[in-house]
Design an enzyme around this catalytic site. Sequence first.
Site, PDB file in Angstrom:
ATOM      1  N   ASP A  48      -9.945   0.687  -3.572  1.00  0.00           N
ATOM      2  CA  ASP A  48     -11.372   0.365  -3.656  1.00  0.00           C
ATOM      3  C   ASP A  48     -11.599  -0.691  -4.738  1.00  0.00           C
ATOM      4  O   ASP A  48     -12.728  -1.152  -4.940  1.00  0.00           O
ATOM      5  CB  ASP A  48     -12.237   1.618  -3.847  1.00  0.00           C
ATOM      6  CG  ASP A  48     -11.918   2.386  -5.113  1.00  0.00           C
ATOM      7  OD1 ASP A  48     -10.974   2.014  -5.820  1.00  0.00           O
ATOM      8  OD2 ASP A  48     -12.622   3.381  -5.403  1.00  0.00           O
ATOM      9  N   SER A  49     -10.510  -1.127  -5.401  1.00  0.00           N
ATOM     10  CA  SER A  49     -10.581  -2.313  -6.270  1.00  0.00           C
ATOM     11  C   SER A  49     -11.060  -3.516  -5.451  1.00  0.00           C
ATOM     12  O   SER A  49     -11.429  -4.543  -6.010  1.00  0.00           O
ATOM     13  CB  SER A  49      -9.214  -2.609  -6.900  1.00  0.00           C
ATOM     14  OG  SER A  49      -8.202  -2.645  -5.917  1.00  0.00           O
ATOM     15  N   ASP A  87      -7.935   4.157  -0.190  1.00  0.00           N
ATOM     16  CA  ASP A  87      -8.751   4.851  -1.185  1.00  0.00           C
ATOM     17  C   ASP A  87      -9.980   5.461  -0.530  1.00  0.00           C
ATOM     18  O   ASP A  87     -10.648   4.802   0.285  1.00  0.00           O
ATOM     19  CB  ASP A  87      -9.246   3.844  -2.244  1.00  0.00           C
ATOM     20  CG  ASP A  87      -8.402   3.889  -3.499  1.00  0.00           C
ATOM     21  OD1 ASP A  87      -7.668   4.871  -3.703  1.00  0.00           O
ATOM     22  OD2 ASP A  87      -8.470   2.915  -4.270  1.00  0.00           O
ATOM     23  N   LYS A 117      -6.175   8.284  -0.772  1.00  0.00           N
ATOM     24  CA  LYS A 117      -6.037   8.535  -2.221  1.00  0.00           C
ATOM     25  C   LYS A 117      -7.393   8.989  -2.771  1.00  0.00           C
ATOM     26  O   LYS A 117      -8.428   8.380  -2.466  1.00  0.00           O
ATOM     27  CB  LYS A 117      -5.545   7.272  -2.948  1.00  0.00           C
ATOM     28  CG  LYS A 117      -5.467   7.463  -4.476  1.00  0.00           C
ATOM     29  CD  LYS A 117      -4.594   6.442  -5.154  1.00  0.00           C
ATOM     30  CE  LYS A 117      -5.230   5.077  -5.320  1.00  0.00           C
ATOM     31  NZ  LYS A 117      -6.462   5.073  -6.158  1.00  0.00           N
ATOM     32  N   GLU A 119      -9.418  10.238  -6.466  1.00  0.00           N
ATOM     33  CA  GLU A 119      -9.333  10.218  -7.928  1.00  0.00           C
ATOM     34  C   GLU A 119      -9.656  11.593  -8.515  1.00  0.00           C
ATOM     35  O   GLU A 119     -10.567  12.275  -8.043  1.00  0.00           O
ATOM     36  CB  GLU A 119     -10.318   9.191  -8.502  1.00  0.00           C
ATOM     37  CG  GLU A 119      -9.931   7.767  -8.201  1.00  0.00           C
ATOM     38  CD  GLU A 119     -10.838   6.735  -8.878  1.00  0.00           C
ATOM     39  OE1 GLU A 119     -11.680   7.113  -9.719  1.00  0.00           O
ATOM     40  OE2 GLU A 119     -10.702   5.547  -8.549  1.00  0.00           O
ATOM     41  N   GLU A 186      -2.887   6.112 -14.144  1.00  0.00           N
ATOM     42  CA  GLU A 186      -3.431   4.820 -14.571  1.00  0.00           C
ATOM     43  C   GLU A 186      -3.799   4.830 -16.060  1.00  0.00           C
ATOM     44  O   GLU A 186      -4.508   5.741 -16.533  1.00  0.00           O
ATOM     45  CB  GLU A 186      -4.678   4.472 -13.732  1.00  0.00           C
ATOM     46  CG  GLU A 186      -5.287   3.129 -14.138  1.00  0.00           C
ATOM     47  CD  GLU A 186      -6.278   2.559 -13.137  1.00  0.00           C
ATOM     48  OE1 GLU A 186      -6.480   3.156 -12.060  1.00  0.00           O
ATOM     49  OE2 GLU A 186      -6.844   1.483 -13.438  1.00  0.00           O
TER      50      GLU A 186
HETATM   51  O1  KIV Z   1      -8.218   0.638  -6.265  1.00  0.00           O
HETATM   52  C1  KIV Z   1      -7.094   0.353  -6.684  1.00  0.00           C
HETATM   53  O2  KIV Z   1      -6.625  -0.786  -6.589  1.00  0.00           O
HETATM   54  C2  KIV Z   1      -6.309   1.404  -7.324  1.00  0.00           C
HETATM   55  C3  KIV Z   1      -5.076   0.991  -8.063  1.00  0.00           C
HETATM   56  C4  KIV Z   1      -5.446   0.370  -9.343  1.00  0.00           C
HETATM   57  C5  KIV Z   1      -4.137   2.125  -8.239  1.00  0.00           C
HETATM   58  O3  KIV Z   1      -6.683   2.544  -7.284  1.00  0.00           O
END
Ligand code: KIV
Length: 277
Positions: A48-49, A87, A117, A119, A186
């Site tokens: 989600d970056s 994510d 994924k 968090e 992280e």
């Molecule tokens: O969203 C993302 O890119 C991430 C990585 C930094 C692990 O969660």
Amino acid sequence: MTDRKQVRLPDLEAKKRRGEKIAMLTAYDYTMARLLDRAGIDIVLVGDSLGMVVLGYETTLPVTLDAMVHHTRAVSRGVQRALVVADMPFLTYQVSVEEALHNAGRLIQEGGAAAVKLEGGGASVEATARLVEAGIPVMGHLGLLPQSVHQLGGFRQQAKLEEDAGRLLADAQALEEAGAFALVLESIPSAVAEVATANLKIPTIGIGAGPHCDGQVLVSYDMLGLSQDAVPSFVRRYTDLGEQVAAAAQAYAEDVRACRFPEASPRVDADLVAGTK
Ligand code: KIV
């Protein structure tokens, strides 16, 4: 030469047992995903970056499930070997376990991801157990949690105090017991990541967490030099694509303005004229 066999979940735990490191990078589109897959990256994360590096937001919070499904679908089309992990965005898994299941299902069914994924520990542990029970593989994520940026007071290192490190190690254990197949760590001290890695059977994937993790992940735009804003100090820039793109675009603009592009091609032009008769 990288083995072209498709990466599956048991391969990751086997890599940990053999002491082979796991390489993971983010991708948000078909072309980048194809390139990373060709390079032999083991896990491609649709992070989600994308909200920050692709969509230009200041945090990952505005990213929607629809956006994640859209980008995950593009990435999945470009990948043949790597494991595609997507994510789950902010508030798509915290409200209830039922919502988490429904939303994760979209990333798998519509997006084509092999895993999702989530968090955090706590409520995410319960959601992890339910998703795994339903056959959806889950990667955990502890330490700096970008979706909790406001609560954490910024993008800063976590688990520096003994008490916080202890909580992180307990969450890591709980996620493993809930069935997570791997864990992103992280921005935590290297020593804490080393203990987590030694304690767990599942692989740890570090980002700003030192060299002892079972694998590493970076935001691809950061390591390729495409991110124009400041990047975290732990990032290694392997190339400067940002400079190369800007220079190429500038050269193109100069050629267009000076009438150097396109070149007149007498043969093609003559054929075109003949075709109009
Ligand atoms: O969203 C993302 O890119 C991430 C990585 C930094 C692990 O969660």
